[in-house]
Write a protein that holds these residues in place. Structure first.
Motif, PDB file in Angstrom:
ATOM      1  N   ALA A  51      64.848  51.783   3.131  1.00 50.77           N
ATOM      2  CA  ALA A  51      63.928  51.757   4.275  1.00 50.77           C
ATOM      3  C   ALA A  51      62.573  52.359   3.924  1.00 50.77           C
ATOM      4  O   ALA A  51      61.531  51.863   4.351  1.00 50.77           O
ATOM      5  CB  ALA A  51      64.543  52.501   5.461  1.00 50.77           C
ATOM      6  N   ALA A  52      62.568  53.441   3.144  1.00 51.77           N
ATOM      7  CA  ALA A  52      61.302  54.091   2.797  1.00 51.77           C
ATOM      8  C   ALA A  52      60.410  53.180   1.961  1.00 51.77           C
ATOM      9  O   ALA A  52      59.197  53.129   2.159  1.00 51.77           O
ATOM     10  CB  ALA A  52      61.569  55.405   2.061  1.00 51.77           C
ATOM     11  N   ALA A  53      61.009  52.465   1.038  1.00 55.60           N
ATOM     12  CA  ALA A  53      60.243  51.557   0.170  1.00 55.60           C
ATOM     13  C   ALA A  53      60.018  50.195   0.835  1.00 55.60           C
ATOM     14  O   ALA A  53      59.269  49.375   0.313  1.00 55.60           O
ATOM     15  CB  ALA A  53      60.965  51.354  -1.157  1.00 55.60           C
ATOM     16  N   LYS A  54      60.708  49.978   1.948  1.00 54.06           N
ATOM     17  CA  LYS A  54      60.646  48.683   2.637  1.00 54.06           C
ATOM     18  C   LYS A  54      61.036  47.555   1.684  1.00 54.06           C
ATOM     19  O   LYS A  54      60.365  46.539   1.574  1.00 54.06           O
ATOM     20  CB  LYS A  54      59.258  48.446   3.222  1.00 54.06           C
ATOM     21  CG  LYS A  54      58.860  49.475   4.241  1.00 54.06           C
ATOM     22  CD  LYS A  54      57.469  49.221   4.771  1.00 54.06           C
ATOM     23  CE  LYS A  54      57.070  50.355   5.681  1.00 54.06           C
ATOM     24  NZ  LYS A  54      55.661  50.325   6.002  1.00 54.06           N
ATOM     25  N   LEU A  55      62.146  47.790   0.978  1.00 58.59           N
ATOM     26  CA  LEU A  55      62.590  46.844  -0.034  1.00 58.59           C
ATOM     27  C   LEU A  55      64.064  46.524   0.157  1.00 58.59           C
ATOM     28  O   LEU A  55      64.902  47.422   0.205  1.00 58.59           O
ATOM     29  CB  LEU A  55      62.362  47.424  -1.434  1.00 58.59           C
ATOM     30  CG  LEU A  55      62.738  46.542  -2.610  1.00 58.59           C
ATOM     31  CD1 LEU A  55      61.869  45.288  -2.649  1.00 58.59           C
ATOM     32  CD2 LEU A  55      62.588  47.306  -3.914  1.00 58.59           C
ATOM     33  N   GLN A  56      64.362  45.258   0.289  1.00 58.29           N
ATOM     34  CA  GLN A  56      65.733  44.774   0.357  1.00 58.29           C
ATOM     35  C   GLN A  56      65.997  43.928  -0.879  1.00 58.29           C
ATOM     36  O   GLN A  56      65.190  43.081  -1.237  1.00 58.29           O
ATOM     37  CB  GLN A  56      65.948  43.915   1.601  1.00 58.29           C
ATOM     38  CG  GLN A  56      67.315  43.254   1.644  1.00 58.29           C
ATOM     39  CD  GLN A  56      67.525  42.427   2.890  1.00 58.29           C
ATOM     40  OE1 GLN A  56      67.764  42.985   3.934  1.00 58.29           O
ATOM     41  NE2 GLN A  56      67.419  41.120   2.770  1.00 58.29           N
TER      42      GLN A  56
END
Length: 144
Positions: free
Chosen positions: A106-111
């Motif tokens: 969530a912090a990196a906004k990376l899935q």
């Protein structure tokens, strides 16, 4: 140009940090994803430490479960998880050695959604080494 937002309602200006370069460059995204996967190995506080592994059930239905990432190598393009040989996912992967791994930070906004070709190791040098390197408490989880 970097995105900047300003707020004048309180009379002060706030500047939000620029997006990381990997947001807009596929080559950098791949490197960042591998960096985050490698960093998550052995670090329970990292978001990618416990991804979801999805397989196809013996009946053809989708199955998913949280696993612990035990190894990651960008150089070899390999990920490693451990599981009990008696588990349902082993039977599923023996029947169809393909899976998907889903991880979200969530912090990196990376899935990440990674399609995997799975190779099972049981009673071979790699599994023996993994067993020997496991902590005593981890080994206990695999015993009846």
């Amino acid at each position: 140009m970097s995105p900047v937002s300003t707020s004048h309602s309180s009379g002060s200006a706030s500047v939000s940090p620029a997006e990381p370069a990997f947001y807009n460059r596929l080559d950098l995204s791949l490197g960042e994803a591998w960096r985050m996967l490698e960093e998550a190995v052995g670090s329970a506080s990292k978001a990618f430490h416990q991804p979801v592994l999805a397989t196809t059930g013996l009946d053809g239905s989708p199955k998913a479960r949280v696993v612990v990432l035990r190894g990651a190598s960008a150089e070899q393009r390999e990920l490693r998880i451990h599981t009990d040989w008696r588990s349902g996912k082993v039977a599923e992967l023996r029947q169809r050695p393909q899976a998907m791994l889903l991880a979200y930070d969530a912090a990196a906004k990376l899935q990440l959604r990674l399609s995997l070709a799975v190779q099972l190791h049981h009673q071979d040098a790699l599994s023996d080494e993994a067993w020997q390197r496991s902590r005593r408490l981890s080994r206990h989880c695999y015993r009846l």
